[in-house]
Scaffold this motif. Structure first.
Motif, PDB file in Angstrom:
ATOM      1  N   PHE A 130       0.835  -1.202   0.000  1.00 53.19           N
ATOM      2  CA  PHE A 130       0.000   0.000   0.000  1.00 53.19           C
ATOM      3  C   PHE A 130       0.867   1.248   0.000  1.00 53.19           C
ATOM      4  N   THR A 131       1.886   1.270   0.833  1.00 56.90           N
ATOM      5  CA  THR A 131       2.761   2.437   0.921  1.00 56.90           C
ATOM      6  C   THR A 131       3.521   2.648  -0.380  1.00 56.90           C
ATOM      7  N   GLU A 132       4.102   1.590  -0.917  1.00 55.22           N
ATOM      8  CA  GLU A 132       4.886   1.713  -2.146  1.00 55.22           C
ATOM      9  C   GLU A 132       4.008   2.127  -3.329  1.00 55.22           C
ATOM     10  N   ASN A 133       2.805   1.571  -3.402  1.00 53.53           N
ATOM     11  CA  ASN A 133       1.907   1.951  -4.499  1.00 53.53           C
ATOM     12  C   ASN A 133       1.406   3.384  -4.353  1.00 53.53           C
ATOM     13  N   GLY A 134       1.185   3.834  -3.110  1.00 52.86           N
ATOM     14  CA  GLY A 134       0.803   5.223  -2.886  1.00 52.86           C
ATOM     15  C   GLY A 134       1.889   6.181  -3.345  1.00 52.86           C
ATOM     16  N   GLU A 135       3.126   5.846  -3.047  1.00 55.13           N
ATOM     17  CA  GLU A 135       4.246   6.690  -3.479  1.00 55.13           C
ATOM     18  C   GLU A 135       4.385   6.719  -5.001  1.00 55.13           C
ATOM     19  N   ALA A 136       4.008   5.627  -5.659  1.00 51.39           N
ATOM     20  CA  ALA A 136       4.196   5.518  -7.110  1.00 51.39           C
ATOM     21  C   ALA A 136       3.168   6.294  -7.913  1.00 51.39           C
ATOM     22  N   LEU A 137       2.050   6.678  -7.312  1.00 52.08           N
ATOM     23  CA  LEU A 137       0.974   7.320  -8.069  1.00 52.08           C
ATOM     24  C   LEU A 137       1.445   8.562  -8.824  1.00 52.08           C
ATOM     25  N   VAL A 138       2.319   9.346  -8.207  1.00 50.89           N
ATOM     26  CA  VAL A 138       2.767  10.588  -8.849  1.00 50.89           C
ATOM     27  C   VAL A 138       3.607  10.316 -10.089  1.00 50.89           C
ATOM     28  N   ARG A 139       4.085   9.084 -10.250  1.00 54.25           N
ATOM     29  CA  ARG A 139       4.901   8.744 -11.420  1.00 54.25           C
ATOM     30  C   ARG A 139       4.076   8.132 -12.548  1.00 54.25           C
ATOM     31  N   SER A 140       2.762   7.995 -12.315  1.00 55.24           N
ATOM     32  CA  SER A 140       1.899   7.494 -13.385  1.00 55.24           C
ATOM     33  C   SER A 140       1.478   8.645 -14.284  1.00 55.24           C
ATOM     34  N   ASP A 141       0.903   8.304 -15.435  1.00 58.36           N
ATOM     35  CA  ASP A 141       0.459   9.332 -16.375  1.00 58.36           C
ATOM     36  C   ASP A 141      -0.981   9.765 -16.126  1.00 58.36           C
ATOM     37  N   GLY A 142      -1.685   9.032 -15.301  1.00 54.71           N
ATOM     38  CA  GLY A 142      -3.065   9.371 -14.962  1.00 54.71           C
ATOM     39  C   GLY A 142      -3.663   8.254 -14.131  1.00 54.71           C
ATOM     40  N   ILE A 143      -4.720   8.579 -13.397  1.00 51.87           N
ATOM     41  CA  ILE A 143      -5.384   7.595 -12.537  1.00 51.87           C
ATOM     42  C   ILE A 143      -6.844   7.506 -12.957  1.00 51.87           C
ATOM     43  N   LEU A 144      -7.229   6.341 -13.440  1.00 50.22           N
ATOM     44  CA  LEU A 144      -8.622   6.083 -13.790  1.00 50.22           C
ATOM     45  C   LEU A 144      -9.312   5.536 -12.545  1.00 50.22           C
ATOM     46  N   ILE A 145     -10.512   5.996 -12.258  1.00 43.73           N
ATOM     47  CA  ILE A 145     -11.210   5.555 -11.054  1.00 43.73           C
ATOM     48  C   ILE A 145     -12.664   5.259 -11.372  1.00 43.73           C
ATOM     49  N   ASN A 146     -13.126   4.129 -10.875  1.00 42.15           N
ATOM     50  CA  ASN A 146     -14.488   3.675 -11.166  1.00 42.15           C
ATOM     51  C   ASN A 146     -15.477   4.326 -10.200  1.00 42.15           C
ATOM     52  N   THR A 147     -15.635   5.626 -10.366  1.00 42.42           N
ATOM     53  CA  THR A 147     -16.642   6.376  -9.612  1.00 42.42           C
ATOM     54  C   THR A 147     -17.178   7.458 -10.532  1.00 42.42           C
ATOM     55  N   PHE A 148     -18.145   8.251 -10.061  1.00 34.98           N
ATOM     56  CA  PHE A 148     -18.615   9.385 -10.849  1.00 34.98           C
ATOM     57  C   PHE A 148     -18.713  10.600  -9.938  1.00 34.98           C
ATOM     58  N   LYS A 149     -18.566  11.770 -10.537  1.00 38.02           N
ATOM     59  CA  LYS A 149     -18.375  12.994  -9.760  1.00 38.02           C
ATOM     60  C   LYS A 149     -19.505  13.268  -8.792  1.00 38.02           C
ATOM     61  N   SER A 150     -20.739  13.036  -9.206  1.00 38.75           N
ATOM     62  CA  SER A 150     -21.861  13.383  -8.330  1.00 38.75           C
ATOM     63  C   SER A 150     -21.963  12.459  -7.127  1.00 38.75           C
ATOM     64  N   LEU A 151     -21.316  11.306  -7.166  1.00 41.66           N
ATOM     65  CA  LEU A 151     -21.313  10.403  -6.011  1.00 41.66           C
ATOM     66  C   LEU A 151     -20.316  10.868  -4.962  1.00 41.66           C
ATOM     67  N   GLU A 152     -19.170  11.378  -5.402  1.00 39.51           N
ATOM     68  CA  GLU A 152     -18.110  11.822  -4.484  1.00 39.51           C
ATOM     69  C   GLU A 152     -17.527  13.158  -4.955  1.00 39.51           C
ATOM     70  N   PRO A 153     -18.354  14.205  -5.071  1.00 37.58           N
ATOM     71  CA  PRO A 153     -17.886  15.448  -5.697  1.00 37.58           C
ATOM     72  C   PRO A 153     -16.729  16.114  -4.964  1.00 37.58           C
ATOM     73  N   GLU A 154     -16.833  16.217  -3.631  1.00 41.29           N
ATOM     74  CA  GLU A 154     -15.784  16.918  -2.880  1.00 41.29           C
ATOM     75  C   GLU A 154     -14.451  16.174  -2.951  1.00 41.29           C
ATOM     76  N   THR A 155     -14.502  14.860  -2.883  1.00 39.35           N
ATOM     77  CA  THR A 155     -13.263  14.086  -2.861  1.00 39.35           C
ATOM     78  C   THR A 155     -12.573  14.109  -4.217  1.00 39.35           C
ATOM     79  N   VAL A 156     -13.340  13.948  -5.296  1.00 41.80           N
ATOM     80  CA  VAL A 156     -12.747  14.014  -6.635  1.00 41.80           C
ATOM     81  C   VAL A 156     -12.112  15.382  -6.866  1.00 41.80           C
ATOM     82  N   ALA A 157     -12.802  16.438  -6.428  1.00 42.31           N
ATOM     83  CA  ALA A 157     -12.257  17.788  -6.592  1.00 42.31           C
ATOM     84  C   ALA A 157     -10.976  17.958  -5.781  1.00 42.31           C
ATOM     85  N   ALA A 158     -10.951  17.466  -4.550  1.00 37.31           N
ATOM     86  CA  ALA A 158      -9.760  17.602  -3.701  1.00 37.31           C
ATOM     87  C   ALA A 158      -8.559  16.902  -4.311  1.00 37.31           C
ATOM     88  N   LEU A 159      -8.778  15.759  -4.914  1.00 29.42           N
ATOM     89  CA  LEU A 159      -7.686  15.024  -5.559  1.00 29.42           C
ATOM     90  C   LEU A 159      -7.137  15.797  -6.751  1.00 29.42           C
TER      91      LEU A 159
END
Length: 468
Positions: A201-230
């Motif tokens: 978990f720690t190593e994968n969390g650190e690696a996120l910034v080195r990816s080209d993008g993060i696809l997530i199986n959610t939609f904005k209206s379900l988690e609007p504040e969290t998607v915006a914060a990210l």
């Protein structure tokens, strides 16, 4: 005549690398189907061996459904000595075996560019493999997108976790940009710094910034504040674009032949009268607790479809009667009010039926998204992993209710039949909850229409082609 570069941009070639477990595999299958619908050439990398029979079966159905658009590529992983990893969980051990075999991907990815197909435009990697696979794709100059298979709130924890110090010494986890998380909501292994899952978990969390993008199986209206914060850099600086591509729409290839008697029984029930009860493909309860669940369902008077599971891996399952108990099974059969199975079922098809009015769930993210897609209200009964954080998303969105004191694990009985009976009847009779769940369904459908997930994926396809 268009040159090879034009052809590649018109039809990008994207490889998908899932890890292990149906919770991770199902979103990849749905993403593969969606990409194929957008004229992508898809290479689907399958690891051998798999942990469960359900995984092997689903991959086979995907390949059969898309024989021309989706090409399989076998990834034979190196054997792992369990004594070298601090975990007994078969799925965490499989994650680690794939991670330790990541160096073998170079040849496999290069060989995916074969005659008649363009070179790879990008690799989409399961988040559990990110830190091991991103260096490989960087060396090959292939863009790497991470598919995150849980909620945006859980993604916030993953991204910020490497910066947390002394997690076990505070009751609240404060992550910038989102409301505090209670310590008890965290996956239990994260409270042990030596656990294999914590290391991953720690190593994968650190690696996120080195990816080209993060696809997530959610939609904005379900988690609007969290998607915006990210995406606004509030959680951590330097995070690549977080792209909500949910809900990933179920694929027809997920439907497994058989089980027609169950569907026929459901078709004969009144609208909204049946509660579906399932705790996921890898969540096992004690037999004592299973029998309390069954007693509670019978007492509730509701019709029910109940998927029982007392082993993590489906290769080990025993007969339904032995797990549930002969006396209880005889009552269920006599009353004809419920159906009990202990095999993989087509959950999405069950939730799509008008007879189903409620869902008692562990809140695995695929289950949450399927409930949202069909507007089925939830009674959340999470255990570990991401499930408590997801349950909080369910409650906050109005899709369901969460009884926070309910637990399981450690053997024995944590919730008695009397309370299960009471809570099931409350959920099924809650009109406000039915209405809000229907509203969530409408938002999910909008997100999947043009201008929602389809447009986002189409934009991703164009971006990937241009990037390469």
């Amino acid at each position: 005549m268009a040159d090879s570069s034009d052809r590649q941009q018109a039809h990008p070639h994207i490889a998908l690398l899932p890890s292990s477990g149906m919770g991770h595999l199902v979103p990849f299958v749905r993403l593969a189907a969606t990409l194929a619908a957008h004229d992508c050439r898809v290479t689907f990398i399958t690891t051998h061996p798999t942990v469960s029979l359900a995984e092997s079966s689903l991959v086979a159905r995907l390949l059969s459904a898309f024989p021309h658009a989706v090409t399989p590529k076998g990834f034979h992983i190196l054997p792992l000595d369990p004594s070298t990893a601090n975990s007994k969980d078969p799925f965490f051990l499989q994650f680690e075996a794939i991670r330790r075999s990541a160096h073998l991907l170079s040849h496999l990815l290069n060989s995916s560019s074969h005659s008649g197909h363009p070179p790879l435009s990008a690799l989409v990697t399961d988040v559990t493999l990110a830190s091991a696979v991103i260096p490989v794709t960087h060396d090959l100059h292939i863009p790497n997108y991470v598919l995150f298979t849980s909620s945006a709130k859980m993604l916030s924890l993953l991204a910020y976790f490497p910066a947390l110090v002394g997690v076990t010494h505070s009751d609240e986890i404060n992550i910038p940009g989102i409301p505090p998380l209670h310590k008890t909501w965290l996956p239990p292994p994260l409270l042990d710094q030596t656990n294999l899952f914590t290391t991953q978990f720690t190593e994968n969390g650190e690696a996120l910034v080195r990816s080209d993008g993060i696809l997530i199986n959610t939609f904005k209206s379900l988690e609007p504040e969290t998607v915006a914060a990210l995406n606004e850099g509030k959680v951590i600086n330097g995070l690549p674009p977080v792209i909500p591509v949910g809900p990933l729409v179920p694929c027809e290839c997920e439907t497994e032949r058989g089980g027609s008697s169950l569907m026929e029984w459901l078709d004969g029930q009144e609208k909204g009268s049946v509660v579906y009860v399932s705790f996921g493909s890898r969540t096992a309860m004690s037999r004592e607790q299973i029998r309390e669940v069954g007693e509670g369902l019978v007492r509730s008077g509701c019709g029910f479809v109940w998927v029982v599971k007392d082993k993590k891996v489906d290769r080990e399952e025993e007969g339904v009667e032995e797990v549930v108990g002969r006396g209880l099974m005889e009552r269920i059969v006599k009353d004809r009010k419920g159906v009990v199975v202990n095999r993989w079922v087509d959950q999405e098809a069950i939730l799509s039926l008008e007879a189903v009015g409620g869902f008692v769930s562990h809140c695995g993210w695929n289950s949450v998204m399927e409930a949202a897609w069909h507007g089925v209200r939830l009674l959340a009964w999470p255990q570990g992993g991401d499930q408590r954080i997801n349950a909080e998303v369910v409650e906050r969105s109005g899709l369901g209710v969460w009884v926070r004191r309910w637990q399981w694990g450690g053997g024995g009985v944590n919730v008695k039949a009397e309370e299960i009976d009471e809570r099931v009847r409350e959920m099924m009779g809650n009109e406000r909850l039915r209405v809000t769940a229907a509203q969530v369904r409408d938002e999910a459908r909008k997100a999947a229409e043009l201008g929602g997930a389809s447009q986002l994926i189409a934009g991703l396809v164009g971006e990937v082609a241009a990037h390469y």
